[in-house]
Scaffold this motif. Structure first.
Motif, PDB file in Angstrom:
ATOM      1  N   MET A  80       0.824  -1.207   0.000  1.00 55.31           N
ATOM      2  CA  MET A  80       0.000   0.000   0.000  1.00 55.31           C
ATOM      3  C   MET A  80       0.860   1.260   0.000  1.00 55.31           C
ATOM      4  O   MET A  80       0.651   2.180  -0.800  1.00 55.31           O
ATOM      5  CB  MET A  80      -0.946   0.002   1.205  1.00 55.31           C
ATOM      6  CG  MET A  80      -1.876  -1.199   1.272  1.00 55.31           C
ATOM      7  SD  MET A  80      -2.952  -1.379  -0.175  1.00 55.31           S
ATOM      8  CE  MET A  80      -4.133  -0.068   0.139  1.00 55.31           C
ATOM      9  N   SER A  81       1.839   1.314   0.886  1.00 54.20           N
ATOM     10  CA  SER A  81       2.673   2.521   0.949  1.00 54.20           C
ATOM     11  C   SER A  81       3.675   2.578  -0.200  1.00 54.20           C
ATOM     12  O   SER A  81       3.910   3.639  -0.794  1.00 54.20           O
ATOM     13  CB  SER A  81       3.412   2.588   2.290  1.00 54.20           C
ATOM     14  OG  SER A  81       4.218   1.442   2.499  1.00 54.20           O
ATOM     15  N   LEU A  82       4.257   1.431  -0.560  1.00 53.55           N
ATOM     16  CA  LEU A  82       5.250   1.424  -1.636  1.00 53.55           C
ATOM     17  C   LEU A  82       4.622   1.753  -2.989  1.00 53.55           C
ATOM     18  O   LEU A  82       5.273   2.361  -3.850  1.00 53.55           O
ATOM     19  CB  LEU A  82       5.954   0.067  -1.703  1.00 53.55           C
ATOM     20  CG  LEU A  82       6.876  -0.281  -0.530  1.00 53.55           C
ATOM     21  CD1 LEU A  82       7.448  -1.678  -0.692  1.00 53.55           C
ATOM     22  CD2 LEU A  82       8.010   0.740  -0.403  1.00 53.55           C
ATOM     23  N   TYR A  83       3.375   1.377  -3.178  1.00 56.09           N
ATOM     24  CA  TYR A  83       2.683   1.698  -4.423  1.00 56.09           C
ATOM     25  C   TYR A  83       2.600   3.211  -4.613  1.00 56.09           C
ATOM     26  O   TYR A  83       2.952   3.743  -5.684  1.00 56.09           O
ATOM     27  CB  TYR A  83       1.281   1.082  -4.411  1.00 56.09           C
ATOM     28  CG  TYR A  83       0.397   1.549  -5.551  1.00 56.09           C
ATOM     29  CD1 TYR A  83       0.631   1.129  -6.858  1.00 56.09           C
ATOM     30  CD2 TYR A  83      -0.672   2.411  -5.317  1.00 56.09           C
ATOM     31  CE1 TYR A  83      -0.176   1.550  -7.901  1.00 56.09           C
ATOM     32  CE2 TYR A  83      -1.494   2.833  -6.353  1.00 56.09           C
ATOM     33  CZ  TYR A  83      -1.245   2.400  -7.646  1.00 56.09           C
ATOM     34  OH  TYR A  83      -2.039   2.827  -8.676  1.00 56.09           O
ATOM     35  N   TRP A  84       2.138   3.916  -3.585  1.00 55.54           N
ATOM     36  CA  TRP A  84       2.006   5.365  -3.704  1.00 55.54           C
ATOM     37  C   TRP A  84       3.370   6.044  -3.761  1.00 55.54           C
ATOM     38  O   TRP A  84       3.549   7.040  -4.468  1.00 55.54           O
ATOM     39  CB  TRP A  84       1.170   5.912  -2.547  1.00 55.54           C
ATOM     40  CG  TRP A  84      -0.247   5.451  -2.620  1.00 55.54           C
ATOM     41  CD1 TRP A  84      -0.874   4.571  -1.804  1.00 55.54           C
ATOM     42  CD2 TRP A  84      -1.207   5.821  -3.622  1.00 55.54           C
ATOM     43  NE1 TRP A  84      -2.164   4.353  -2.220  1.00 55.54           N
ATOM     44  CE2 TRP A  84      -2.400   5.116  -3.328  1.00 55.54           C
ATOM     45  CE3 TRP A  84      -1.180   6.663  -4.729  1.00 55.54           C
ATOM     46  CZ2 TRP A  84      -3.553   5.252  -4.102  1.00 55.54           C
ATOM     47  CZ3 TRP A  84      -2.331   6.800  -5.501  1.00 55.54           C
ATOM     48  CH2 TRP A  84      -3.492   6.089  -5.197  1.00 55.54           C
ATOM     49  N   HIS A  85       4.342   5.496  -3.059  1.00 52.67           N
ATOM     50  CA  HIS A  85       5.708   6.032  -3.141  1.00 52.67           C
ATOM     51  C   HIS A  85       6.251   5.877  -4.560  1.00 52.67           C
ATOM     52  O   HIS A  85       6.888   6.790  -5.101  1.00 52.67           O
ATOM     53  CB  HIS A  85       6.601   5.289  -2.142  1.00 52.67           C
ATOM     54  CG  HIS A  85       8.028   5.740  -2.154  1.00 52.67           C
ATOM     55  ND1 HIS A  85       8.984   5.196  -2.990  1.00 52.67           N
ATOM     56  CD2 HIS A  85       8.673   6.708  -1.437  1.00 52.67           C
ATOM     57  CE1 HIS A  85      10.142   5.781  -2.781  1.00 52.67           C
ATOM     58  NE2 HIS A  85       9.992   6.703  -1.847  1.00 52.67           N
ATOM     59  N   PHE A  86       5.989   4.726  -5.165  1.00 52.93           N
ATOM     60  CA  PHE A  86       6.425   4.485  -6.538  1.00 52.93           C
ATOM     61  C   PHE A  86       5.835   5.523  -7.485  1.00 52.93           C
ATOM     62  O   PHE A  86       6.540   6.084  -8.342  1.00 52.93           O
ATOM     63  CB  PHE A  86       6.004   3.076  -6.963  1.00 52.93           C
ATOM     64  CG  PHE A  86       6.189   2.781  -8.425  1.00 52.93           C
ATOM     65  CD1 PHE A  86       7.420   2.437  -8.948  1.00 52.93           C
ATOM     66  CD2 PHE A  86       5.102   2.855  -9.300  1.00 52.93           C
ATOM     67  CE1 PHE A  86       7.584   2.165 -10.305  1.00 52.93           C
ATOM     68  CE2 PHE A  86       5.249   2.582 -10.648  1.00 52.93           C
ATOM     69  CZ  PHE A  86       6.489   2.239 -11.147  1.00 52.93           C
ATOM     70  N   LEU A  87       4.535   5.797  -7.341  1.00 54.87           N
ATOM     71  CA  LEU A  87       3.901   6.792  -8.199  1.00 54.87           C
ATOM     72  C   LEU A  87       4.500   8.171  -7.974  1.00 54.87           C
ATOM     73  O   LEU A  87       4.792   8.902  -8.935  1.00 54.87           O
ATOM     74  CB  LEU A  87       2.398   6.837  -7.933  1.00 54.87           C
ATOM     75  CG  LEU A  87       1.584   5.607  -8.361  1.00 54.87           C
ATOM     76  CD1 LEU A  87       0.110   5.831  -8.052  1.00 54.87           C
ATOM     77  CD2 LEU A  87       1.771   5.302  -9.830  1.00 54.87           C
ATOM     78  N   ALA A  88       4.687   8.562  -6.725  1.00 54.42           N
ATOM     79  CA  ALA A  88       5.232   9.887  -6.417  1.00 54.42           C
ATOM     80  C   ALA A  88       6.647  10.039  -6.952  1.00 54.42           C
ATOM     81  O   ALA A  88       6.987  11.073  -7.547  1.00 54.42           O
ATOM     82  CB  ALA A  88       5.194  10.118  -4.915  1.00 54.42           C
ATOM     83  N   GLN A  89       7.468   9.001  -6.769  1.00 53.98           N
ATOM     84  CA  GLN A  89       8.864   9.069  -7.194  1.00 53.98           C
ATOM     85  C   GLN A  89       9.006   9.132  -8.710  1.00 53.98           C
ATOM     86  O   GLN A  89       9.962   9.713  -9.231  1.00 53.98           O
ATOM     87  CB  GLN A  89       9.626   7.844  -6.668  1.00 53.98           C
ATOM     88  CG  GLN A  89       9.889   7.863  -5.186  1.00 53.98           C
ATOM     89  CD  GLN A  89      10.884   8.940  -4.794  1.00 53.98           C
ATOM     90  OE1 GLN A  89      10.503   9.975  -4.228  1.00 53.98           O
ATOM     91  NE2 GLN A  89      12.143   8.734  -5.084  1.00 53.98           N
ATOM     92  N   ASN A  90       8.060   8.552  -9.428  1.00 52.41           N
ATOM     93  CA  ASN A  90       8.187   8.448 -10.886  1.00 52.41           C
ATOM     94  C   ASN A  90       7.182   9.324 -11.633  1.00 52.41           C
ATOM     95  O   ASN A  90       6.925   9.101 -12.816  1.00 52.41           O
ATOM     96  CB  ASN A  90       8.011   6.986 -11.312  1.00 52.41           C
ATOM     97  CG  ASN A  90       9.148   6.106 -10.849  1.00 52.41           C
ATOM     98  OD1 ASN A  90      10.256   6.156 -11.387  1.00 52.41           O
ATOM     99  ND2 ASN A  90       8.882   5.302  -9.829  1.00 52.41           N
ATOM    100  N   LYS A  91       6.658  10.348 -10.962  1.00 46.86           N
ATOM    101  CA  LYS A  91       5.624  11.167 -11.588  1.00 46.86           C
ATOM    102  C   LYS A  91       6.145  11.893 -12.826  1.00 46.86           C
ATOM    103  O   LYS A  91       5.436  12.010 -13.838  1.00 46.86           O
ATOM    104  CB  LYS A  91       5.069  12.174 -10.594  1.00 46.86           C
ATOM    105  CG  LYS A  91       3.834  12.908 -11.120  1.00 46.86           C
ATOM    106  CD  LYS A  91       3.157  13.744 -10.052  1.00 46.86           C
ATOM    107  CE  LYS A  91       1.865  14.344 -10.598  1.00 46.86           C
ATOM    108  NZ  LYS A  91       1.151  15.150  -9.570  1.00 46.86           N
ATOM    109  N   ALA A  92       7.375  12.352 -12.788  1.00 45.24           N
ATOM    110  CA  ALA A  92       7.926  13.062 -13.950  1.00 45.24           C
ATOM    111  C   ALA A  92       8.020  12.147 -15.167  1.00 45.24           C
ATOM    112  O   ALA A  92       7.864  12.588 -16.307  1.00 45.24           O
ATOM    113  CB  ALA A  92       9.294  13.631 -13.605  1.00 45.24           C
TER     114      ALA A  92
END
Length: 514
Positions: free
Chosen positions: A462-474
């Protein structure tokens, strides 16, 4: 003047129907050899090594029974040859060989090695393996290098080409895919009906002793009585078992996972991939048997047979074409710049995450996991945790009994990790714990809470999924298929974002303890 011919047969070229074997010739010898280079290029599951060596031994016996001359060499005889090329050169000299022939390897590593082979005074030629349904010469018509190629389009072309599940030029049942009908989880009542898998008891104690004697480094659970098919007779028996016992519910439960049954590792899956990838079975033979069962058994509906056909003539042929069209570029692909090392529990399954513990422990026990465990559990975690594609690929290549680079590299580096930026998938197959909770019962007994994102016991997915999206937004934010999750993230309260990212960072700093 010598007229002797030496023909090489690799461990994944056990095709008894090959044209080579249609006539006996006392001037032709076949070479089948256990090779130090093949047990050492990655760390392999011990059952994988045993299965290939045992199947090679059985194929040797079958060829000899048919009247062919076969030179079979174990590690005892090949241990002093560092490479395949050295062994071939030595044998050609010993046996005064005039012609050396080989079937084109399906791994770039081996094909490059044999293409560079030079033997003084010996003519060298290569033959097709006569196994796959789409010839390599036609790959450019189906797949373009370095860009996205839709599997669905490839699959439709193959259905039409082979006239499989077609009626007057249209797909049988009125649609090309019934995947939407094949996504049921296993309910409590379903668990009582899961069939016993057909397993064999092939004695490989001599192979295990040989691996230990030569210090071959393997991992996974050894089985003195190997359950996997090692000859054509056993492979055909496994195919028949699938068609009669498993196919009626194959598609329905093909994405399901459970740890509530000792049969959860096999369920309704065919487990034919080793027999297919070693070429003991031909894909056309497998499809014909499945279609015959479908026509004869009203319990097998269109969704079940179509889902299976798609795996064989769609996905399997597709990833092979993608592999070869992009082969020179694949190793360097790391689109998301992932670089973390594998957690230690990838090698023993000792993690508190129930889904990963189950998938990895099963893989260590049986050298097998089905496609959803590989993609949406192990692969998904590797993706959202930013694990190194090189390390993940080597692990996948080593642990699964059916793993050969042509099939494993596109499945791992492209499909699971999105390391190619979209040659196969149109978006990363990243998912939170909700998908696993939907398709399995793992979350019910997990140490972590799949309903939580930021609590101390929050599900890491759950947390790693949203972290993945935030980190790779660009990188991923402009992908149309990622619009919905990014809208959800953008609407999330700042406090919730901060807490979720903090929990993810804590997990990333202690991956070995998860």
């Amino acid at each position: 003047m010598s007229t002797r011919t030496l023909r090489l047969i690799l461990g994944d070229q056990l095709n008894a129907s090959h044209s080579w074997y249609q006539q006996q010739d006392d001037k032709v010898s076949y070479l089948i050899a256990e090779l130090p280079q093949e047990v050492g290029y990655v760390k392999h599951h011990v059952q994988k090594v045993c299965a290939f060596f045992a199947a090679m031994r059985e194929f040797t016996a079958a060829l000899q029974a048919a009247g062919h001359d076969v030179i079979y060499l174990t590690l005892d005889e090949t241990q002093h040859h560092a490479t395949l090329a050295e062994l071939i050169a030595d044998l050609c000299s010993q046996h005064k060989v005039a012609t050396f022939q080989y079937q084109l390897p399906d791994e770039r590593r081996l094909r490059d090695q044999l293409s560079r082979l030079s033997l003084e005074g010996v003519a060298i030629s290569a033959a097709e393996t006569e196994h796959f349904l789409l010839p390599e010469a036609e790959f450019p018509r189906f797949i373009k290098a370095g860009q996205h190629n839709r599997m669905d389009s490839f699959y439709r072309k193959m259905r039409k080409r082979l006239d499989i599940l077609m009626e007057e030029g249209k797909p049988k049942g009125g649609q090309w895919s019934f995947d939407a009908d094949n996504r049921e989880p296993l309910r409590k009542d379903d668990l009582a009906n899961v069939p016993e898998p057909l397993c064999f008891a092939n004695d490989v104690t001599d192979i295990l002793a040989r691996l230990e004697r030569h210090g071959v480094c393997t991992f996974g659970k050894a089985q003195a009585q190997l359950l996997w098919p090692i000859n054509r007779r056993q492979a055909k028996a496994l195919l028949a078992h699938f068609c009669t016992v498993c196919l009626p519910n194959f598609g329905r439960f093909q994405d399901a996972m459970t740890d509530q049954s000792p049969l959860g590792w096999s369920l309704y899956h065919s487990r034919l991939s080793f027999a297919l990838n070693s070429k003991m079975l031909h894909p056309g033979q497998v499809i014909a048997a499945a279609l015959a069962a479908y026509e004869a058994d009203d319990a097998i509906n269109i969704a079940q047979i179509e889902g299976f056909v798609r795996q064989i003539i769609g996905w399997r042929e597709y990833v092979r074409a993608v592999y070869w069209v992009n082969s020179e570029q694949y190793d360097a692909q790391n689109f998301l710049l992932a670089e973390r090392s594998l957690p230690e529990w990838f090698w023993d399954g000792d993690t508190k995450m129930r889904c990963l513990s189950q998938a990895i422990t099963q893989s260590l026990d049986y050298a097998y996991a089905h496609h959803i465990q590989r993609l949406m559990v192990v692969g998904n975690f590797a993706l959202i945790a930013g694990l190194s594609p090189d390390e993940v690929e080597a692990w996948y290549l080593g642990i699964y009994i059916d793993a050969i680079e042509w099939v494993e590299q596109p499945n791992t580096r492209s499909m699971a990790l999105f390391a190619d930026g979209g040659w196969v998938a149109t978006k990363p197959y990243a998912a939170s714990g909700n998908y696993i909770n939907k398709m399995s019962d793992h979350c019910q007994s997990c140490h972590y809470n799949v309903k939580e994102r930021s609590a101390p016991n929050a599900c890491p997915f759950m947390s790693l999924y949203w972290h993945f999206l935030a980190q790779n937004k660009a990188t991923l934010g402009t992908n149309p298929r990622m619009a919905f999750p990014y809208r959800t993230w953008d609407k999330m309260a700042d406090t919730a974002k901060t807490e979720t990212l903090a929990r993810a960072q804590a997990y990333l700093h202690s991956l070995n303890e998860l």
